[in-house]
Write a protein that holds these residues in place. Sequence first.
Motif, PDB file in Angstrom:
ATOM      1  N   PHE A  72       0.939  -1.370  -0.176  1.00  0.00           N
ATOM      2  CA  PHE A  72      -0.035  -0.075   0.100  1.00  0.00           C
ATOM      3  C   PHE A  72       0.861   1.309   0.127  1.00  0.00           C
ATOM      4  O   PHE A  72       0.646   2.225  -0.851  1.00  0.00           O
ATOM      5  N   ILE A  73       2.041   1.449   0.940  1.00  0.00           N
ATOM      6  CA  ILE A  73       2.816   2.396   0.830  1.00  0.00           C
ATOM      7  C   ILE A  73       3.539   2.574  -0.331  1.00  0.00           C
ATOM      8  O   ILE A  73       3.511   3.629  -0.721  1.00  0.00           O
ATOM      9  N   LYS A  74       4.124   1.584  -0.825  1.00  0.00           N
ATOM     10  CA  LYS A  74       4.958   1.775  -1.887  1.00  0.00           C
ATOM     11  C   LYS A  74       4.103   2.190  -3.335  1.00  0.00           C
ATOM     12  O   LYS A  74       4.416   3.075  -4.010  1.00  0.00           O
ATOM     13  N   ALA A  75       3.026   1.630  -3.317  1.00  0.00           N
ATOM     14  CA  ALA A  75       1.861   1.761  -4.664  1.00  0.00           C
ATOM     15  C   ALA A  75       1.615   3.427  -4.399  1.00  0.00           C
ATOM     16  O   ALA A  75       1.250   4.211  -5.331  1.00  0.00           O
ATOM     17  N   TRP A  76       1.114   3.626  -3.225  1.00  0.00           N
ATOM     18  CA  TRP A  76       0.424   4.958  -3.009  1.00  0.00           C
ATOM     19  C   TRP A  76       1.363   6.072  -3.233  1.00  0.00           C
ATOM     20  O   TRP A  76       1.237   7.154  -4.042  1.00  0.00           O
ATOM     21  N   PHE A  77       2.724   6.018  -2.718  1.00  0.00           N
ATOM     22  CA  PHE A  77       3.696   7.064  -3.202  1.00  0.00           C
ATOM     23  C   PHE A  77       4.137   6.975  -4.345  1.00  0.00           C
ATOM     24  O   PHE A  77       4.550   8.213  -4.992  1.00  0.00           O
ATOM     25  N   ALA A  78       4.151   5.812  -5.143  1.00  0.00           N
ATOM     26  CA  ALA A  78       4.455   5.783  -6.722  1.00  0.00           C
ATOM     27  C   ALA A  78       3.454   6.586  -7.282  1.00  0.00           C
ATOM     28  O   ALA A  78       3.792   7.349  -8.411  1.00  0.00           O
ATOM     29  N   TYR A 108      -8.304  -0.187   9.357  1.00  0.00           N
ATOM     30  CA  TYR A 108      -7.772   0.810  10.405  1.00  0.00           C
ATOM     31  C   TYR A 108      -7.968   2.431  10.038  1.00  0.00           C
ATOM     32  O   TYR A 108      -7.685   2.573   8.857  1.00  0.00           O
ATOM     33  N   PRO A 109      -8.388   3.068  11.055  1.00  0.00           N
ATOM     34  CA  PRO A 109      -8.739   4.508  10.792  1.00  0.00           C
ATOM     35  C   PRO A 109      -7.406   5.251  10.333  1.00  0.00           C
ATOM     36  O   PRO A 109      -6.316   5.322  10.934  1.00  0.00           O
ATOM     37  N   GLY A 110      -7.586   5.940   9.171  1.00  0.00           N
ATOM     38  CA  GLY A 110      -6.243   6.977   8.766  1.00  0.00           C
ATOM     39  C   GLY A 110      -5.106   5.780   8.245  1.00  0.00           C
ATOM     40  O   GLY A 110      -4.094   5.431   8.895  1.00  0.00           O
ATOM     41  N   ALA A 111      -5.274   5.484   6.981  1.00  0.00           N
ATOM     42  CA  ALA A 111      -4.329   4.560   6.312  1.00  0.00           C
ATOM     43  C   ALA A 111      -3.021   4.920   6.342  1.00  0.00           C
ATOM     44  O   ALA A 111      -1.896   4.234   6.726  1.00  0.00           O
ATOM     45  N   LEU A 112      -2.867   6.306   6.281  1.00  0.00           N
ATOM     46  CA  LEU A 112      -1.474   6.972   6.140  1.00  0.00           C
ATOM     47  C   LEU A 112      -1.778   8.049   7.398  1.00  0.00           C
ATOM     48  O   LEU A 112      -2.671   8.793   7.428  1.00  0.00           O
TER      49      LEU A 112
END
Length: 252
Positions: A72-78, A108-112
């Motif tokens: 999730f983190i890698k894909a979203w920032f890409a 979970y509330p607030g993915a980031l």
Amino acid sequence: MQPALSFLGVGDASQQGLGHASACVELGDRRLLIDLGPGVLQAYMESYAALPEALFITHCHLDHIADFEKLFIKAWFAKLEHGAAFERPLLFVSVAIVALLHERVANYPGALAEGGVNFWQAFQLIPVARSFEFGGCEFQLVPARHHKPGTAYGLYLPGHFFYTGDTRPIPEVLEHTIDEHCLVFHDCSVQGNPSHSGIDDLKREYSQALLQRLWCYHYNSPAQRQAFNDAGLKSVQPGQRFTALGLSGQSG
Ligand SMILES: [Zn+2]
């Protein structure tokens, strides 16, 4: 085009250095990753120097989905960096387990901590009832026997392979439903249990003809692989890549 299947991991939940069970279907320059347990994302990126473009999830135990937060983190920032030039990973999941997957990885509330994004915005989630298209192939989902009915699915590419995911034996499928040419990659430990297949289970439930086309994975040590060998069963080795799926019945 001849599909290939490359195993990133062959281990069970304890895995002992064998990597968590996961394989990548290679269709020319398209790739479909099966399962995303801990360490699988790193193994995939080391093998292919890219993020997964597409995934299929067999079921929601953590040893099959624990790397979702990393992806999730890698894909979203890409996506933020490259905009429309970045295709979010396709995520094929049985419609029956979408809610379960959501509870485990996305609720979970607030993915980031910084806010501004919901978990699924980093993916293209595609709920699947029975089959889906990818890379010019039609893949079929087949229910496995792993805890509660309707929560675990094998992946079938007719004429080429059947990947069981975690399961007890499913002779009603493997002996009576799938074609007689495809290779079968099957959950197996030395001793079976209520969640997984064992050597005795496979030899009791399946015909010799099927066992000839069957490869065991999801074990926890080289000693277990030797036990498969002693029992006349083939087993997948870590990193093994199969290039002749279903035509000659031989591995690459
Ligand atoms: Zn499982």
